[in-house]
Design a protein around this motif. Structure first.
Motif, PDB file in Angstrom:
ATOM      1  N   LEU A 472       0.851  -1.186   0.000  1.00 33.58           N
ATOM      2  CA  LEU A 472       0.000   0.000   0.000  1.00 33.58           C
ATOM      3  C   LEU A 472       0.890   1.240   0.000  1.00 33.58           C
ATOM      4  N   TYR A 473       0.722   2.054  -1.048  1.00 35.55           N
ATOM      5  CA  TYR A 473       1.554   3.248  -1.215  1.00 35.55           C
ATOM      6  C   TYR A 473       0.693   4.493  -1.003  1.00 35.55           C
ATOM      7  N   LEU A 474       0.980   5.214   0.079  1.00 31.28           N
ATOM      8  CA  LEU A 474       0.257   6.443   0.425  1.00 31.28           C
ATOM      9  C   LEU A 474       1.217   7.617   0.571  1.00 31.28           C
ATOM     10  N   ASN A 475       2.404   7.478   0.029  1.00 36.96           N
ATOM     11  CA  ASN A 475       3.416   8.510   0.196  1.00 36.96           C
ATOM     12  C   ASN A 475       3.067   9.789  -0.564  1.00 36.96           C
ATOM     13  N   ASN A 476       3.590  10.886  -0.050  1.00 42.71           N
ATOM     14  CA  ASN A 476       3.415  12.218  -0.651  1.00 42.71           C
ATOM     15  C   ASN A 476       1.939  12.606  -0.755  1.00 42.71           C
ATOM     16  N   ASN A 477       1.261  12.541   0.394  1.00 42.91           N
ATOM     17  CA  ASN A 477      -0.101  13.020   0.535  1.00 42.91           C
ATOM     18  C   ASN A 477      -0.148  14.020   1.687  1.00 42.91           C
ATOM     19  N   LYS A 478      -1.298  14.167   2.334  1.00 41.93           N
ATOM     20  CA  LYS A 478      -1.446  15.140   3.420  1.00 41.93           C
ATOM     21  C   LYS A 478      -1.997  14.486   4.681  1.00 41.93           C
ATOM     22  N   LEU A 479      -1.576  13.259   4.931  1.00 36.84           N
ATOM     23  CA  LEU A 479      -2.100  12.491   6.057  1.00 36.84           C
ATOM     24  C   LEU A 479      -1.532  12.975   7.391  1.00 36.84           C
ATOM     25  N   LYS A 480      -2.419  13.025   8.381  1.00 38.17           N
ATOM     26  CA  LYS A 480      -2.048  13.297   9.762  1.00 38.17           C
ATOM     27  C   LYS A 480      -2.485  12.104  10.609  1.00 38.17           C
ATOM     28  N   VAL A 481      -1.860  11.935  11.748  1.00 37.70           N
ATOM     29  CA  VAL A 481      -2.170  10.781  12.592  1.00 37.70           C
ATOM     30  C   VAL A 481      -3.637  10.761  12.994  1.00 37.70           C
ATOM     31  N   ASN A 482      -4.171  11.903  13.381  1.00 40.29           N
ATOM     32  CA  ASN A 482      -5.554  11.950  13.863  1.00 40.29           C
ATOM     33  C   ASN A 482      -6.582  11.875  12.735  1.00 40.29           C
ATOM     34  N   SER A 483      -6.120  11.856  11.458  1.00 37.62           N
ATOM     35  CA  SER A 483      -7.060  11.724  10.343  1.00 37.62           C
ATOM     36  C   SER A 483      -7.121  10.294   9.823  1.00 37.62           C
ATOM     37  N   ILE A 484      -6.358   9.404  10.459  1.00 35.49           N
ATOM     38  CA  ILE A 484      -6.376   7.990  10.091  1.00 35.49           C
ATOM     39  C   ILE A 484      -7.192   7.244  11.140  1.00 35.49           C
ATOM     40  N   HIS A 485      -8.291   6.637  10.733  1.00 35.01           N
ATOM     41  CA  HIS A 485      -9.131   5.921  11.695  1.00 35.01           C
ATOM     42  C   HIS A 485      -8.333   4.789  12.331  1.00 35.01           C
ATOM     43  N   ARG A 486      -8.517   4.596  13.646  1.00 35.54           N
ATOM     44  CA  ARG A 486      -7.730   3.598  14.369  1.00 35.54           C
ATOM     45  C   ARG A 486      -7.912   2.190  13.813  1.00 35.54           C
ATOM     46  N   ALA A 487      -9.065   1.925  13.240  1.00 38.63           N
ATOM     47  CA  ALA A 487      -9.327   0.586  12.696  1.00 38.63           C
ATOM     48  C   ALA A 487      -9.090   0.518  11.186  1.00 38.63           C
ATOM     49  N   ALA A 488      -8.386   1.524  10.651  1.00 40.01           N
ATOM     50  CA  ALA A 488      -8.205   1.576   9.192  1.00 40.01           C
ATOM     51  C   ALA A 488      -7.449   0.367   8.658  1.00 40.01           C
ATOM     52  N   TRP A 489      -6.489  -0.140   9.457  1.00 40.12           N
ATOM     53  CA  TRP A 489      -5.645  -1.254   8.981  1.00 40.12           C
ATOM     54  C   TRP A 489      -6.154  -2.622   9.451  1.00 40.12           C
ATOM     55  N   GLN A 490      -7.256  -2.639  10.143  1.00 36.50           N
ATOM     56  CA  GLN A 490      -7.680  -3.815  10.902  1.00 36.50           C
ATOM     57  C   GLN A 490      -7.772  -5.094  10.070  1.00 36.50           C
ATOM     58  N   GLU A 491      -8.213  -4.981   8.826  1.00 34.09           N
ATOM     59  CA  GLU A 491      -8.434  -6.186   8.020  1.00 34.09           C
ATOM     60  C   GLU A 491      -7.318  -6.460   7.002  1.00 34.09           C
ATOM     61  N   LEU A 492      -6.238  -5.711   7.071  1.00 38.21           N
ATOM     62  CA  LEU A 492      -5.132  -5.891   6.126  1.00 38.21           C
ATOM     63  C   LEU A 492      -4.179  -6.964   6.652  1.00 38.21           C
ATOM     64  N   SER A 493      -4.630  -8.183   6.698  1.00 35.31           N
ATOM     65  CA  SER A 493      -3.888  -9.276   7.337  1.00 35.31           C
ATOM     66  C   SER A 493      -2.702  -9.780   6.519  1.00 35.31           C
ATOM     67  N   SER A 494      -2.574  -9.340   5.267  1.00 38.99           N
ATOM     68  CA  SER A 494      -1.448  -9.779   4.422  1.00 38.99           C
ATOM     69  C   SER A 494      -0.491  -8.638   4.084  1.00 38.99           C
ATOM     70  N   LEU A 495      -0.737  -7.456   4.624  1.00 35.16           N
ATOM     71  CA  LEU A 495       0.061  -6.292   4.246  1.00 35.16           C
ATOM     72  C   LEU A 495       1.513  -6.460   4.697  1.00 35.16           C
ATOM     73  N   GLN A 496       2.433  -6.317   3.723  1.00 38.44           N
ATOM     74  CA  GLN A 496       3.857  -6.444   4.012  1.00 38.44           C
ATOM     75  C   GLN A 496       4.597  -5.121   3.863  1.00 38.44           C
ATOM     76  N   LEU A 497       4.111  -4.244   2.996  1.00 41.62           N
ATOM     77  CA  LEU A 497       4.784  -2.968   2.766  1.00 41.62           C
ATOM     78  C   LEU A 497       3.773  -1.835   2.874  1.00 41.62           C
ATOM     79  N   LEU A 498       4.093  -0.850   3.690  1.00 45.42           N
ATOM     80  CA  LEU A 498       3.262   0.349   3.845  1.00 45.42           C
ATOM     81  C   LEU A 498       4.154   1.569   3.707  1.00 45.42           C
ATOM     82  N   ASP A 499       3.876   2.379   2.696  1.00 45.79           N
ATOM     83  CA  ASP A 499       4.672   3.586   2.451  1.00 45.79           C
ATOM     84  C   ASP A 499       3.823   4.806   2.765  1.00 45.79           C
TER      85      ASP A 499
END
Length: 562
Positions: A472-499
């Motif tokens: 999952l590539y999310l680099n070079n955006n405008k993300l802040k910690v408090n704008s990411i829902h705490r359960a956003a990654w909850q079902e990504l059970s195979s995720l190996q790379l997060l940018d």
């Protein structure tokens, strides 16, 4: 003289101080089959070897690169493979070769033979002396300041010739018997010369009907040569000045499989509806980098790969492609196509078409009637602003979809736009105008690229059900910690790379997937790393935190559970 059962291979590889990386693919095609013969085995040295040469008992003699100015006269009579490359030999006489009755290979690459010197007559005499000449190469690799180049082809070559390589010279004229009356001739290499239409006889291959490979790229031809050999299966005419293909130029080439016409000046007016029609065996056609305004009519049905990129094509009509039943790759990038210029039935019936490139065009929306069996669809760098519900309703087999660098906004991606794409593995929406993660991504995605947008939020259910997502590539955006829902990654059970590099994060996001192995957080505003920042990621292998703003953050990271 004894008759040899093996064919005589005479290499006149002249005029070039060969560069280590000088050969291109077309030159190597001639050289690769016989290069092994030119490497003598030093383990068995033969007596009576010329000074500074290397000889073996098997008859291999290497006198390369020893500043010879004349042909050596003290060669063993048993010589069958002779290398004289990288010397200064200016002429060869038949009596010097006549006694070498076992000679099979002669390499004269990088000497001083020219068409103004002693090349033409000696080459004739040599051929008569041996009477077995099969392969001749006068290929030259240009070097700055090099003055030894052919300007004319030999007038006469032996009728036993099988392959002739005259590449990379300055040849302006071919004679009627240079390649004519050669029933055994199979391949001719004339690329990188200065040939024009006036320098070719009308019957250049008269009596040489078995030529299979003809390479005439990088010359000055304005027209396809006349009376081409009917046995051709590979024809290279790229990088010329072709403006027109004369009527019937390819009519006899029923066995032609590869035709290279790229980088010319061809227009639709310079060909007719039957130009390619009789090429019933054609599988590869390259018409890229010409001046076509539309796809030529009458293309044969067996084409597998069709290059049409870098033209000025504006439309695809209903009937121009549908007869090409074996088409698998269609490359139309870098043209002037708009969605309304593509007929909805243009791809109908093309059941084998699996790769379509439409990037760098002028598409304002997803074209209608996309090939039903397409697997790879490249529509990046267009003007697309929305994805509607049924844009991909019929492309069930799509595996890779690239929509990057368009003008797509989050509200204009329909939640059900990807509902049919159950086999989609890679989706690229980078470089658009997204401000939040859209809903409705295919559940089987393995790679999702959303970099270089304006994404500032990740809603709770935006990534729901994506249990197969690995990158999952999310680099070079405008993300802040408090704008990411705490359960956003909850079902990504195979995720190996997060940018998530290049955002506005001030700390490590929480509740990261346990499967995560590589985490990119460089170029953020992270000032500290908590002790339990990576408790949820026991499989982590790499964390990239360049440009931390405080030393304290780095010290905490090094002292943590890592």
């Amino acid at each position: 003289e004894r008759v040899q059962e093996s064919l005589l291979v005479l290499w006149l590889l002249v005029f070039s101080y060969k560069m280590i990386h000088g050969h291109n693919d077309e030159d190597n095609e001639f050289l690769e089959n016989s290069s092994e013969l030119l490497n003598p085995d030093p383990n068995f040295l033969a007596p009576d070897c010329p000074r500074d040469c290397t000889c073996t008992q098997e008859g291999v003699v290497d006198c390369g690169g020893i500043d010879l100015k004349e042909f050596p006269i003290d060669l063993p009579e048993s010589t069958n493979h002779l290398s004289l490359q990288n010397n200064q030999i200016e002429e060869i006489f038949p009596e010097e070769l006549a006694r070498l009755y076992r000679l099979e290979t002669l390499n004269l690459q990088n000497n001083r033979l020219t068409s103004k010197g002693k090349l033409e007559k000696p080459s004739i005499r040599v051929s008569r002396a041996t009477d077995k000449l099969c392969n001749m190469s006068l290929c030259n690799k240009p070097v700055s300041g090099h003055r030894w180049k052919l300007t004319l082809a030999p007038k006469f070559l032996p009728n036993t010739l099988i392959s002739a390589d005259f590449a990379a010279n300055s040849i302006t004229k071919i004679y009627g018997l240079t390649f004519g009356q050669k029933p055994n001739l199979r391949s001719v290499y004339l690329h990188n010369n200065k040939l024009s239409d006036a320098g070719l006889p009308d019957n250049i291959f008269n009596g040489s009907n078995n030529v299979e490979i003809l390479i005439m790229s990088s010359n000055f031809l304005k027209y396809v040569p006349k009376n081409l050999p009917p046995a051709l299966y590979k024809l290279h005419l790229k990088n010329n000045k072709l403006e027109k293909i004369p009527k019937g130029a390819f009519n006899e080439l029923v066995g032609l499989r590869e035709l290279y016409l790229q980088n010319n000046y061809l227009t639709n007016e310079g060909m007719d509806n039957e130009t390619f029609w009789k090429l019933s065996s054609l599988e590869y056609l390259d018409l890229s980098s010409n001046n076509l305004s539309q796809i030529p009519s009458g293309l044969p049905r067996n084409i597998v790969l069709l290059h049409l990129e870098k033209n000025a094509i504006k439309t695809i009509g209903r009937d121009v492609l549908i007869q090409i039943r074996n088409l698998e790759y269609l490359l139309l990038h870098n043209n002037k196509l708009k969605a309304r210029g593509i007929h909805p039935l243009a791809f109908q019936g093309l059941k084998k078409l699996h790769t379509v490139h439409l990037y760098n065009n002028m598409l304002e929306r997803i074209p209608s009637g996309l090939p039903r069996r397409v697997k790879t669809l490249m529509i990046l760098h267009n003007q697309i602003s929305e994805i509607n519900r049924n844009d991909f309703a019929t492309t069930y087999l799509l595996e890779e979809l690239n929509l990057s660098y368009n003008k797509i906004t989050s509200p204009h991606i329909h939640r059900e736009a990807f509902r049919k794409l159950r086999l989609l593995k890679s989706l690229d929406l980078s470089g658009n105008n997204l401000h939040t993660l859209p809903f409705g991504f295919p559940k089987n995605l393995q790679i999702l690229k959303l970099k270089e947008n304006d994404i500032s939020t990740i809603p709770r259910r935006a990534l729901a059900g994506m249990t197969k997502l690995q990158e999952l590539y999310l680099n070079n955006n405008k993300l802040k910690v408090n704008s990411i829902h705490r359960a956003a990654w909850q079902e990504l059970s195979s995720l190996q790379l997060l940018d998530m590099g290049g955002n506005q994060l001030i700390s490590i996001p929480s509740d990261l997937p346990g499967s995560l192995e590589y985490l990119y957080l460089q170029n953020n505003k992270i000032t500290m790393v908590s002790e339990n920042a990576f408790e949820s990621t026991p499989n982590i292998k790499g964390i990239f935190l360049r440009f931390l703003q405080t030393l304290q953050g780095l010290q905490r990271l090094l002292q943590g559970p890592m």
